[in-house]
Enzyme design. Sequence first.
Site, PDB file in Angstrom:
ATOM      1  N   VAL A 160       0.829  -1.208   0.000  1.00 24.77           N
ATOM      2  CA  VAL A 160       0.000   0.000   0.000  1.00 24.77           C
ATOM      3  C   VAL A 160       0.865   1.261   0.000  1.00 24.77           C
ATOM      4  O   VAL A 160       0.502   2.271  -0.606  1.00 24.77           O
ATOM      5  CB  VAL A 160      -0.969  -0.008   1.201  1.00 24.77           C
ATOM      6  CG1 VAL A 160      -0.247   0.206   2.509  1.00 24.77           C
ATOM      7  CG2 VAL A 160      -2.052   1.066   1.028  1.00 24.77           C
ATOM      8  N   ASP A 161       2.032   1.204   0.651  1.00 27.45           N
ATOM      9  CA  ASP A 161       2.901   2.381   0.666  1.00 27.45           C
ATOM     10  C   ASP A 161       3.418   2.705  -0.732  1.00 27.45           C
ATOM     11  O   ASP A 161       3.447   3.878  -1.135  1.00 27.45           O
ATOM     12  CB  ASP A 161       4.087   2.133   1.600  1.00 27.45           C
ATOM     13  CG  ASP A 161       3.669   2.089   3.053  1.00 27.45           C
ATOM     14  OD1 ASP A 161       3.530   3.166   3.650  1.00 27.45           O
ATOM     15  OD2 ASP A 161       3.471   0.991   3.589  1.00 27.45           O
ATOM     16  N   TYR A 162       3.834   1.689  -1.453  1.00 26.52           N
ATOM     17  CA  TYR A 162       4.371   1.933  -2.792  1.00 26.52           C
ATOM     18  C   TYR A 162       3.268   2.376  -3.759  1.00 26.52           C
ATOM     19  O   TYR A 162       3.492   3.242  -4.610  1.00 26.52           O
ATOM     20  CB  TYR A 162       5.088   0.683  -3.298  1.00 26.52           C
ATOM     21  CG  TYR A 162       6.379   0.419  -2.550  1.00 26.52           C
ATOM     22  CD1 TYR A 162       7.519   1.184  -2.797  1.00 26.52           C
ATOM     23  CD2 TYR A 162       6.446  -0.559  -1.576  1.00 26.52           C
ATOM     24  CE1 TYR A 162       8.697   0.956  -2.104  1.00 26.52           C
ATOM     25  CE2 TYR A 162       7.626  -0.797  -0.871  1.00 26.52           C
ATOM     26  CZ  TYR A 162       8.740  -0.031  -1.140  1.00 26.52           C
ATOM     27  OH  TYR A 162       9.906  -0.244  -0.443  1.00 26.52           O
TER      28      TYR A 162
END
Length: 397
Positions: free
Chosen positions: A167-169
């Site tokens: 989700v961060d990327y």
Amino acid sequence: MAGLLEGVRVLDVSTVIAAPFAAGLMADFGADVIKVEQPNGGDPFRKLGPYYGNEGLRWPAMGRNKRCVTLDLRKEEGKSLFLQLVSQCDVLIENFRTGTLDKWGLDAETIRQANPNIVITRVTGYGQTGPNAHVAGFGTPATAFSGMTFITGYKDRPPVSPSFSLVDYITGLYAVMSTMMALYHRDALHGKGQEIDVSLYEGIFRMMEILVAEYHKNGRIRQRTPKLSGTSSPGGTYQTKDEKWVVLVCSTDRTYEYLTRAMQRPELLTNPLFSTMKARVENDPAIDAIVSEWIASLCYKDLKEIVDREGVPVSLVYDAEDIFNDPHYAARGNIVEMPHPTLGTIKMPGITPVFSETPGEIKWVGPRLGEHNQQVYSELLGLDDAQLQELKSKEII
């Protein structure tokens, strides 16, 4: 060759993954990214594993192409220097919890007094508004909040989180995309510098149209499955005769036709149980068993020759060693080896996407903490060595 984003300067005051990844993508294509870190310790990402000895192995890639300076934004002199840097930049990227910069006296109005046209990209767990705006945001809880974790895994087992910071990327991609849109609006359309509100969970949730539409119209809560379910069939992970794991998917009727040709089973194309996508989805266990049996009868090499010839999308499930040895990865320059001051060299993912006229470039790996203090503060703010030494003695830089 000039970088695609040469002339764009980004002030990156973010930490860990999503927002720094966004800034890093801009740096890959020539933006001058100045990463601001706290003097004592810096970005926690520097210390994340895995490790080689005591050296974190992820920082060289995440910090590449950035100029790293230290600055304590909580001190008055630090705020003053920060606003001077703001005045020299096109973009500010931050991922403090909602309201943190305001609390430090660096609210949007103050920032815009220093630079009225700056684009401010804010990345948080849950956005700048709403009941959860001030809740601490990290990738794994945000993934659970997005609905993705609930539908991942097996129905009779606990929900499964991604094994890396997916989700961060993804959020980083949304952040850089929206930042570039805002720069276009400002520079090409002669608009104002905007504030951009990017949250961790919404990037994943935007991809959940199936979950939303199915619950709205059918009242059905999608459950956990270990593969694509209810959308296309056949597809999934299968094992070959020589115990290799492969993934196959037939997302269109045409692809399914290719599969029946590869299997030499033309009757599967006309059988009313499998002749349309809707029919195959409804009878997925039956067609899945047939495909599984066929794949299990073949060694991977033979299977791959057949499906490639017929145009059926199948891939071996790769591990790191497979990736390092694959000629396609090599031909595309997907793995780049860079010099490193303590590791000798370090390999990392290459630059993507590929531009025909203005390709990106990895110029250096993630710098040491404060490595560019003298360069940046002298070049942009005109500070001399004595001033820098005084700031250092006060732990402002």
